[in-house]
Scaffold this motif. Structure first.
Motif, PDB file in Angstrom:
ATOM      1  N   THR A   1       0.842  -1.193   0.000  1.00 15.90           N
ATOM      2  CA  THR A   1       0.000   0.000   0.000  1.00 15.90           C
ATOM      3  C   THR A   1       0.881   1.248   0.000  1.00 15.90           C
ATOM      4  OG1 THR A   1      -1.810   1.129   1.138  1.00 15.90           O
ATOM      5  CG2 THR A   1      -0.168   0.075   2.528  1.00 15.90           C
ATOM      6  N   TYR A   2       0.445   2.262  -0.700  1.00 13.04           N
ATOM      7  CA  TYR A   2       1.168   3.541  -0.705  1.00 13.04           C
ATOM      8  C   TYR A   2       0.936   4.253   0.627  1.00 13.04           C
ATOM      9  CZ  TYR A   2       3.408   7.400  -3.314  1.00 13.04           C
ATOM     10  OH  TYR A   2       4.275   8.354  -3.781  1.00 13.04           O
ATOM     11  N   ILE A   3      -0.324   4.257   1.087  1.00 11.55           N
ATOM     12  CA  ILE A   3      -0.672   4.846   2.375  1.00 11.55           C
ATOM     13  C   ILE A   3      -1.536   3.856   3.138  1.00 11.55           C
ATOM     14  CG2 ILE A   3      -1.981   6.666   3.550  1.00 11.55           C
ATOM     15  CD1 ILE A   3      -1.228   8.584   1.352  1.00 11.55           C
ATOM     16  N   SER A   4      -1.187   3.579   4.383  1.00 13.76           N
ATOM     17  CA  SER A   4      -1.960   2.653   5.208  1.00 13.76           C
ATOM     18  C   SER A   4      -3.316   3.247   5.559  1.00 13.76           C
ATOM     19  CB  SER A   4      -1.202   2.338   6.499  1.00 13.76           C
ATOM     20  OG  SER A   4      -2.038   1.687   7.432  1.00 13.76           O
ATOM     21  N   ASN A   5      -4.372   2.455   5.385  1.00  8.97           N
ATOM     22  CA  ASN A   5      -5.714   2.928   5.720  1.00  8.97           C
ATOM     23  C   ASN A   5      -5.944   2.968   7.223  1.00  8.97           C
ATOM     24  OD1 ASN A   5      -5.868  -0.007   5.859  1.00  8.97           O
ATOM     25  ND2 ASN A   5      -8.082   0.234   5.978  1.00  8.97           N
ATOM     26  N   VAL A   6      -5.036   2.390   8.003  1.00  9.59           N
ATOM     27  CA  VAL A   6      -5.156   2.388   9.464  1.00  9.59           C
ATOM     28  C   VAL A   6      -4.180   3.367  10.099  1.00  9.59           C
ATOM     29  CG1 VAL A   6      -4.964   0.990  11.559  1.00  9.59           C
ATOM     30  CG2 VAL A   6      -5.965   0.001   9.484  1.00  9.59           C
ATOM     31  N   LEU A   7      -2.919   3.241   9.754  1.00  7.70           N
ATOM     32  CA  LEU A   7      -1.870   4.032  10.405  1.00  7.70           C
ATOM     33  C   LEU A   7      -1.643   5.382   9.737  1.00  7.70           C
ATOM     34  CD1 LEU A   7       0.717   1.151  10.874  1.00  7.70           C
ATOM     35  CD2 LEU A   7      -0.943   1.994  12.552  1.00  7.70           C
ATOM     36  N   GLY A   8      -2.092   5.519   8.488  1.00 11.55           N
ATOM     37  CA  GLY A   8      -1.804   6.741   7.749  1.00 11.55           C
ATOM     38  C   GLY A   8      -0.372   6.825   7.257  1.00 11.55           C
ATOM     39  N   THR A   9       0.420   5.768   7.470  1.00 19.01           N
ATOM     40  CA  THR A   9       1.823   5.749   7.065  1.00 19.01           C
ATOM     41  C   THR A   9       1.961   5.928   5.559  1.00 19.01           C
ATOM     42  OG1 THR A   9       2.259   4.181   8.854  1.00 19.01           O
ATOM     43  CG2 THR A   9       3.958   4.415   7.145  1.00 19.01           C
ATOM     44  N   ILE A  10       2.847   6.841   5.146  1.00 19.33           N
ATOM     45  CA  ILE A  10       3.146   7.033   3.724  1.00 19.33           C
ATOM     46  C   ILE A  10       4.426   6.262   3.428  1.00 19.33           C
ATOM     47  CG2 ILE A  10       3.609   8.699   1.897  1.00 19.33           C
ATOM     48  CD1 ILE A  10       2.207  10.824   3.626  1.00 19.33           C
ATOM     49  N   ASN A  11       4.305   5.223   2.630  1.00 19.82           N
ATOM     50  CA  ASN A  11       5.453   4.356   2.361  1.00 19.82           C
ATOM     51  C   ASN A  11       6.330   4.912   1.239  1.00 19.82           C
ATOM     52  OD1 ASN A  11       5.039   2.274   4.283  1.00 19.82           O
ATOM     53  ND2 ASN A  11       3.379   1.461   3.034  1.00 19.82           N
ATOM     54  N   PRO A  12       7.635   4.674   1.295  1.00 24.31           N
ATOM     55  CA  PRO A  12       8.571   5.153   0.260  1.00 24.31           C
ATOM     56  C   PRO A  12       8.515   4.248  -0.976  1.00 24.31           C
ATOM     57  CG  PRO A  12       9.782   3.951   1.943  1.00 24.31           C
ATOM     58  CD  PRO A  12       8.341   4.000   2.410  1.00 24.31           C
ATOM     59  N   ILE A  13       7.415   4.335  -1.710  1.00 23.83           N
ATOM     60  CA  ILE A  13       7.145   3.410  -2.798  1.00 23.83           C
ATOM     61  C   ILE A  13       8.200   3.494  -3.904  1.00 23.83           C
ATOM     62  CG2 ILE A  13       5.544   2.914  -4.688  1.00 23.83           C
ATOM     63  CD1 ILE A  13       4.675   1.749  -2.015  1.00 23.83           C
ATOM     64  N   LYS A  14       8.637   4.692  -4.235  1.00 26.52           N
ATOM     65  CA  LYS A  14       9.614   4.820  -5.318  1.00 26.52           C
ATOM     66  C   LYS A  14      10.902   4.074  -4.971  1.00 26.52           C
ATOM     67  CE  LYS A  14      11.930   8.245  -8.255  1.00 26.52           C
ATOM     68  NZ  LYS A  14      12.053   9.690  -8.592  1.00 26.52           N
ATOM     69  N   GLU A  15      11.374   4.225  -3.749  1.00 26.60           N
ATOM     70  CA  GLU A  15      12.603   3.560  -3.333  1.00 26.60           C
ATOM     71  C   GLU A  15      12.407   2.049  -3.251  1.00 26.60           C
ATOM     72  OE1 GLU A  15      11.216   6.141  -1.932  1.00 26.60           O
ATOM     73  OE2 GLU A  15      12.671   7.783  -2.036  1.00 26.60           O
ATOM     74  N   ILE A  16      11.241   1.617  -2.752  1.00 29.67           N
ATOM     75  CA  ILE A  16      10.970   0.182  -2.659  1.00 29.67           C
ATOM     76  C   ILE A  16      10.855  -0.432  -4.052  1.00 29.67           C
ATOM     77  CG2 ILE A  16       9.312  -1.542  -1.855  1.00 29.67           C
ATOM     78  CD1 ILE A  16       8.634   0.365   0.454  1.00 29.67           C
ATOM     79  N   THR A  17      10.244   0.309  -4.978  1.00 23.72           N
ATOM     80  CA  THR A  17      10.148  -0.170  -6.362  1.00 23.72           C
ATOM     81  C   THR A  17      11.533  -0.409  -6.950  1.00 23.72           C
ATOM     82  OG1 THR A  17       8.042   0.971  -6.720  1.00 23.72           O
ATOM     83  CG2 THR A  17       9.328   0.392  -8.684  1.00 23.72           C
ATOM     84  N   LYS A  18      12.451   0.498  -6.683  1.00 25.25           N
ATOM     85  CA  LYS A  18      13.820   0.353  -7.206  1.00 25.25           C
ATOM     86  C   LYS A  18      14.472  -0.907  -6.658  1.00 25.25           C
ATOM     87  CE  LYS A  18      18.237   2.796  -7.626  1.00 25.25           C
ATOM     88  NZ  LYS A  18      19.003   4.023  -7.271  1.00 25.25           N
ATOM     89  N   ILE A  19      14.279  -1.162  -5.362  1.00 33.68           N
ATOM     90  CA  ILE A  19      14.855  -2.359  -4.748  1.00 33.68           C
ATOM     91  C   ILE A  19      14.237  -3.615  -5.359  1.00 33.68           C
ATOM     92  CG2 ILE A  19      15.084  -3.654  -2.587  1.00 33.68           C
ATOM     93  CD1 ILE A  19      15.083  -0.902  -1.143  1.00 33.68           C
ATOM     94  N   ALA A  20      12.911  -3.606  -5.553  1.00 35.06           N
ATOM     95  CA  ALA A  20      12.232  -4.753  -6.155  1.00 35.06           C
ATOM     96  C   ALA A  20      12.777  -5.035  -7.547  1.00 35.06           C
ATOM     97  CB  ALA A  20      10.725  -4.491  -6.212  1.00 35.06           C
ATOM     98  N   HIS A  21      12.933  -3.987  -8.330  1.00 34.16           N
ATOM     99  CA  HIS A  21      13.426  -4.162  -9.696  1.00 34.16           C
ATOM    100  C   HIS A  21      14.874  -4.650  -9.728  1.00 34.16           C
ATOM    101  CE1 HIS A  21      10.195  -1.273 -11.521  1.00 34.16           C
ATOM    102  NE2 HIS A  21       9.719  -2.467 -11.214  1.00 34.16           N
ATOM    103  N   GLU A  22      15.660  -4.241  -8.757  1.00 39.11           N
ATOM    104  CA  GLU A  22      17.051  -4.711  -8.700  1.00 39.11           C
ATOM    105  C   GLU A  22      17.130  -6.222  -8.528  1.00 39.11           C
ATOM    106  OE1 GLU A  22      18.628  -2.433  -5.496  1.00 39.11           O
ATOM    107  OE2 GLU A  22      19.032  -0.644  -6.722  1.00 39.11           O
ATOM    108  N   HIS A  23      16.077  -6.794  -7.947  1.00 39.80           N
ATOM    109  CA  HIS A  23      16.036  -8.242  -7.746  1.00 39.80           C
ATOM    110  C   HIS A  23      15.170  -8.941  -8.794  1.00 39.80           C
ATOM    111  CE1 HIS A  23      18.165  -8.466  -3.861  1.00 39.80           C
ATOM    112  NE2 HIS A  23      17.659  -7.260  -3.645  1.00 39.80           N
ATOM    113  N   GLY A  24      14.713  -8.200  -9.806  1.00 34.86           N
ATOM    114  CA  GLY A  24      13.926  -8.800 -10.874  1.00 34.86           C
ATOM    115  C   GLY A  24      12.469  -8.995 -10.558  1.00 34.86           C
ATOM    116  N   ALA A  25      11.981  -8.369  -9.494  1.00 35.28           N
ATOM    117  CA  ALA A  25      10.573  -8.493  -9.109  1.00 35.28           C
ATOM    118  C   ALA A  25       9.759  -7.355  -9.705  1.00 35.28           C
ATOM    119  CB  ALA A  25      10.437  -8.484  -7.588  1.00 35.28           C
TER     120      ALA A  25
END
Length: 408
Positions: free
Chosen positions: A169-193
């Motif tokens: 999730t980009y933003i948690s519907n409970v905690l309101g946490t805004i996740n660093p999606i762009k950075e996580i996407t880069k890590i995922a792609h580095e591993h071929g995911a």
């Protein structure tokens, strides 16, 4: 932002509930609709109600033009490269299920990994559970830090070369946490995911650029962003969507049907079987027009100020626990419990004061378990809320606390 002008465009807010002016603090569940959206949907039904992509008559042409114009508005709104990457769905849930069924079940096998987090909504957990059961893949969870955020170090420790899908999730519907999606996407792609993003809580509240994020799939719902219910969007990179097979079959998604085999239309229509949600798409286009007139940056700033103000006020009430990160890394969501009072009871008392909040597990039972609670209450803010709404909410919390502590 002229809040009073904005509020005047939401007719539902101009009413009393239980003899009190309505304070609506449940926009994370569904937002209210401005007059422009309501009128646009009514105009479709009153003036040019017709099916799309089929008839050559005037009403059909007008409906088709409006429906496809809405697709272009969505493309521009999230900065996709092509309308072929914009699939209309019934909502975020349908969009995520489409990716899980059409991509996940086909491309995963035993030994592969699917990575999600403890803060996911059920619609971003259960589809991946089913994919794991069907394929033999392993479902893994990124741990949360003490304040309910995700650290990139934990992301790197969880994602491996066996990881094929990361879905967060980009933003948690409970905690309101805004996740660093762009950075996580880069890590995922580095591993071929591939990276799948649940954008249900982010799209209404902040600028989204799927090209900049570089995510592979992005899902969101219209009803949380001033649009009609039953309408959503799946964005997918074109080369991935072209590889995927549809999971619904019937009219309009076909190119040619013979007795024993059929071929599919090109994107995006091969994923839109049957009569689509025409009024919903047109209404979503009107909602996008409305939000862009105000500006997503202004909306995000306004909500950030509101949640900061609310957290300061609520934290001063003894016996109230607020869940999630500080206001600096939080969207307009405040989830809490009053010591010794069930959240449903809190919501009931607030309702007697005309204040609408959500209570329950918020379709996030694994997160409730992580928080070591069975349920919470949640106030969620949007562009039409004011500091006066927050003050009413805080007064209602004090009333709730005093009422139950006096009774018990």
């Amino acid at each position: 932002m002229d809040i009073h002008s904005i509020r005047s465009q939401f007719p539902i807010l101009d009413q009393s509930v239980n003899d009190h002016p309505l304070v609506y603090l449940d926009s994370a569940a569904t937002s209210q609709k401005p007059t422009s959206v309501i009128n646009t949907v009514n105009q479709y039904y009153q003036e040019y109600n017709s099916n799309v992509h089929r008839g050559v008559h005037t009403l059909g042409t007008k409906a088709t033009d409006a429906y496809e114009a809405a697709r272009e508005k969505v493309r521009n709104f999230i900065h996709a490269k092509s309308t072929q990457e914009i699939i209309f769905t019934r909502g975020t849930t349908t969009a995520l299920n489409t990716v899980a069924a059409s991509y996940g079940r086909v491309n995963l096998k035993a030994g592969d990994e699917i990575v999600i987090s403890y803060m996911e909504h059920h619609s971003n957990i259960i589809p991946w559970q089913q994919v794991a059961k069907y394929t033999g893949a392993t479902l893994k969870y990124i741990p949360l830090t003490e304040d309910g955020t995700i650290s990139l170090e934990d992301v790197r420790n969880t994602i491996t070369n066996q990881t094929k899908i990361v879905s967060l999730t980009y933003i948690s519907n409970v905690l309101g946490t805004i996740n660093p999606i762009k950075e996580i996407t880069k890590i995922a792609h580095e591993h071929g995911a591939i990276m799948v993003v649940d954008g249900a809580q982010s799209t209404p509240h902040m600028k989204v650029d799927v090209t900049d994020l570089d995510c592979d799939f992005y899902a969101f719902s219209g009803h949380k962003m001033c649009g009609p219910t039953g309408m959503g969007v799946l964005y997918g990179k074109q080369h991935l969507l072209e590889q995927m097979e549809p999971i619904e079959f019937g009219g309009e998604m076909i190119d040619f049907v013979n007795l024993y085999d059929s071929t599919w239309k090109e994107l995006p229509w091969k994923f839109e079987a049957g009569t689509p949600i025409i009024a919903g798409a047109i209404g979503l286009g009107a909602a996008i027009d409305f939000l862009e007139t105000i500006g997503l940056d202004a909306i995000h700033k306004h909500e950030h100020e509101l949640v900061g103000y609310a957290m300061e006020k609520v934290s001063s009430i003894e016996g109230v626990t607020i869940y999630g990160p500080s206001a600096e890394n939080r969207a307009g969501v405040l989830t809490f419990n009053i010591e010794g009072v069930h959240p449903h009871d809190v919501a009931t008392v607030l309702d007697t004061e005309g204040i609408a909040v959500r209570a329950g597990h918020h379709c996030a039972q694994p997160l409730m378990k992580w928080l070591n609670v069975s349920a919470t209450a949640r106030a969620s803010f949007y562009l039409y809320n004011t500091k006066e709404d927050v003050d009413r909410f805080v007064e209602g919390l004090v009333i709730s606390k005093e009422f139950f502590h006096n009774v018990f």
